[in-house]
Design a protein around this motif. Structure first.
Motif, short mmCIF file in Angstrom:
data_model
loop_
_atom_site.label_atom_id
_atom_site.label_comp_id
_atom_site.label_asym_id
_atom_site.label_seq_id
_atom_site.Cartn_x
_atom_site.Cartn_y
_atom_site.Cartn_z
N ALA A 102 0.83 -1.21 0.00
CA ALA A 102 0.00 0.00 0.00
C ALA A 102 0.86 1.26 0.00
N SER A 103 1.93 1.27 0.78
CA SER A 103 2.79 2.45 0.80
C SER A 103 3.54 2.62 -0.52
N TYR A 104 3.92 1.52 -1.16
CA TYR A 104 4.59 1.60 -2.46
C TYR A 104 3.64 2.14 -3.53
N VAL A 105 2.41 1.66 -3.53
CA VAL A 105 1.43 2.13 -4.50
C VAL A 105 1.14 3.61 -4.27
N THR A 106 1.01 4.02 -3.03
CA THR A 106 0.78 5.43 -2.72
C THR A 106 1.96 6.28 -3.16
N TYR A 107 3.16 5.78 -2.94
CA TYR A 107 4.35 6.50 -3.36
C TYR A 107 4.39 6.66 -4.87
N GLN A 108 4.05 5.61 -5.60
CA GLN A 108 4.06 5.68 -7.06
C GLN A 108 2.99 6.64 -7.58
N LYS A 109 1.82 6.67 -6.92
CA LYS A 109 0.76 7.60 -7.34
C LYS A 109 1.18 9.05 -7.08
N ASN A 110 1.83 9.30 -5.95
CA ASN A 110 2.26 10.66 -5.62
C ASN A 110 3.45 11.10 -6.46
N LYS A 111 4.22 10.14 -6.94
CA LYS A 111 5.40 10.46 -7.74
C LYS A 111 5.02 11.01 -9.11
N LYS A 112 3.88 10.58 -9.64
CA LYS A 112 3.45 11.02 -10.98
C LYS A 112 2.94 12.42 -10.99
#
Length: 66
Positions: free
Chosen positions: A56-66
């Protein structure tokens, strides 16, 4: 130079947070380890919790990175 120091501090905080995450995981496994049968279930739930929170934290990080 100021941007470099800010980025370095941000990366260090993320790295130390990740290290604490791993330490807490192994500490929990160590404390739950024992000869009782339910301790295996507790460790399995602990691993599942860490897996879900990591993804979940990785997915959130990837969403915020874009």
């Amino acid at each position: 130079m100021k941007e470099f120091i800010i980025e370095w501090c941000r990366i260090m905080v993320i790295g130390l947070g990740g290290l604490m995450y791993v330490v807490i995981f192994f500490l929990g496994c160590f404390l739950l380890d024992g000869d009782k049968p339910q301790n295996g279930l507790y460790i399995a739930l602990w691993v599942l919790f860490y897996g879900v929170t990591t993804v979940a934290s990785y997915v959130t990080y990837q969403k915020n990175k874009k």
